[in-house]
Write an enzyme that holds these catalytic residues in place. Structure first.
Site, PDB file in Angstrom:
ATOM      1  N   ASP A  91       0.859  -1.179   0.000  1.00  0.00           N
ATOM      2  CA  ASP A  91       0.000   0.000   0.000  1.00  0.00           C
ATOM      3  C   ASP A  91       0.897   1.232   0.000  1.00  0.00           C
ATOM      4  O   ASP A  91       1.284   1.758   1.041  1.00  0.00           O
ATOM      5  CB  ASP A  91      -0.926  -0.017   1.213  1.00  0.00           C
ATOM      6  CG  ASP A  91      -2.055   0.992   1.076  1.00  0.00           C
ATOM      7  OD1 ASP A  91      -2.106   1.692   0.037  1.00  0.00           O
ATOM      8  OD2 ASP A  91      -2.886   1.094   1.997  1.00  0.00           O
ATOM      9  N   ALA A  92       1.252   1.652  -1.213  1.00  0.00           N
ATOM     10  CA  ALA A  92       2.288   2.676  -1.375  1.00  0.00           C
ATOM     11  C   ALA A  92       1.766   3.912  -2.086  1.00  0.00           C
ATOM     12  O   ALA A  92       2.391   4.963  -2.074  1.00  0.00           O
ATOM     13  CB  ALA A  92       3.453   2.091  -2.167  1.00  0.00           C
ATOM     14  N   LYS A  93       0.604   3.789  -2.723  1.00  0.00           N
ATOM     15  CA  LYS A  93      -0.056   4.903  -3.422  1.00  0.00           C
ATOM     16  C   LYS A  93       0.918   5.673  -4.296  1.00  0.00           C
ATOM     17  O   LYS A  93       1.006   6.889  -4.239  1.00  0.00           O
ATOM     18  CB  LYS A  93      -0.788   5.784  -2.412  1.00  0.00           C
ATOM     19  CG  LYS A  93      -1.830   4.963  -1.619  1.00  0.00           C
ATOM     20  CD  LYS A  93      -2.705   5.774  -0.713  1.00  0.00           C
ATOM     21  CE  LYS A  93      -3.803   4.951  -0.060  1.00  0.00           C
ATOM     22  NZ  LYS A  93      -3.339   4.009   0.981  1.00  0.00           N
ATOM     23  N   ARG A  94       1.637   4.971  -5.144  1.00  0.00           N
ATOM     24  CA  ARG A  94       2.607   5.583  -6.032  1.00  0.00           C
ATOM     25  C   ARG A  94       1.943   6.082  -7.320  1.00  0.00           C
ATOM     26  O   ARG A  94       0.771   5.809  -7.574  1.00  0.00           O
ATOM     27  CB  ARG A  94       3.707   4.574  -6.385  1.00  0.00           C
ATOM     28  CG  ARG A  94       4.548   4.114  -5.194  1.00  0.00           C
ATOM     29  CD  ARG A  94       5.268   5.275  -4.522  1.00  0.00           C
ATOM     30  NE  ARG A  94       6.344   4.826  -3.654  1.00  0.00           N
ATOM     31  CZ  ARG A  94       6.266   4.673  -2.333  1.00  0.00           C
ATOM     32  NH1 ARG A  94       5.151   4.928  -1.686  1.00  0.00           N
ATOM     33  NH2 ARG A  94       7.330   4.270  -1.630  1.00  0.00           N
TER      34      ARG A  94
END
Lengths: 204, 204
Positions: A91-94
């Site tokens: 869950d890095a929302k890149r």
């Protein structure tokens, strides 16, 4: 992990459960803090206790990055410890322009060995597509998020029609991938929206 | 670095130049590859050569993360080597729900010592605000990006008016911060938009 393998795990374990690993050292029981790698030791205990009941694990990168390179080491060890028995979500929302997004994709899929990574859609097609080019790997694109701030932009009505930004994101993004490489984030704080969203992306 | 310090640097060096540090090992001259930390050695050479001519450095995190914890080490060393003489931008395009964004802010401002970090606005107010609470530190919010994908969502017209999503992002986000903690990303591939954008956020 590809689509049919994931569905098999869900059937086998009779569970859709995904366990978050947002390991905040300020909240971890004291006994773990004496370990050399407290984040990993705490995660290990959570994983050991939940392995039989869930199909996926989701560590949020913020809790690892804030510990610098030591945190990245804990993250890597955690993904390795989970192994291939469960679906892993970074869950890095890149999300960045094309060539840069390719490096993020390489980071999470090849270097870290995660099955999927969460992606912010604001920069559009060339920021999402690099994540769709890896066999058995997934982009999980933010559509409708669970937080208060979702009302700021995601619910904005577009043009003259009834469509809102998050619906546009769902439709447009779905056309770039397929149900074997693309999932969506829809916050469980908005259960009343799930039926409508299912209509837009029935198989994702 | 606060607003007046930044303006002083710009005046002193008679330059607005920001040097990117998107260090791609596939493109770095061979002599650096023999070093123990090729990314840092290459950055060091670039910084030494440009220090007198620029006011800011902008490493993009994708190029560091793809090397795992070793990459984070190169990133940390680079920021430290730049020191306080120049403004530093962590081009990380982060953004998450409130408490998680706080950890990202802590990572880049406190752990890594950067002056600013780029932020994706899709998740709204509570994803941006945690970055606005640090003295002399800045959030640089994506408004209009330079890539082709900007046309997918950023140019979407909202409601009945003339306003487009990126203009909404500029106006709304500007109301959450001030000209001492908030900047915006506007791609230089869209110079024809700069005058209009300047009218929306004249002092940012």
């Amino acid at each position: 992990m590809n689509r049919s393998e994931l569905i098999e795990k869900i059937r086998e374990r009779r569970s859709f459960l995904c366990v978050g690993l947002d390991t905040d050292l300020a909240k971890v029981p004291a006994k773990f803090l004496r370990a050399e790698d407290p984040v990993f030791e705490f995660n290990k205990a959570v994983i050991d206790a939940t392995r039989d009941y869930c199909v996926a694990y989701k560590p949020n990168l913020a809790f690892y990055e804030c510990l610098g390179k030591k945190g990245w080491e804990s993250f890597e060890k955690t993904i390795e410890y989970i192994g291939n028995s469960h679906f892993t979500i970074a869950d890095a929302k890149r999300g960045d322009i094309g060539n840069t997004s390719s490096y993020y994709a390489k980071t999470f899929f090849e270097v870290m060995g995660c099955d999927s990574v969460t992606i912010a859609p604001y920069m559009g097609r060339d920021s999402v597509e690099p994540f769709l080019k890896f066999d058995g790997k997934w982009a999980i694109v933010l559509a409708l998020t669970s937080n208060e701030g979702a009302f700021d932009f995601q619910f904005q009505q577009l043009g003259l029609g009834e469509e809102r930004l998050f619906e546009k994101v769902l439709k447009k993004t779905a056309s770039w991938g397929n149900d074997g490489n693309l999932m969506f984030v829809v916050g469980a704080t908005r259960p009343e929206m799930l039926t409508d969203i299912r209509k837009i992306v029935p198989d994702h």
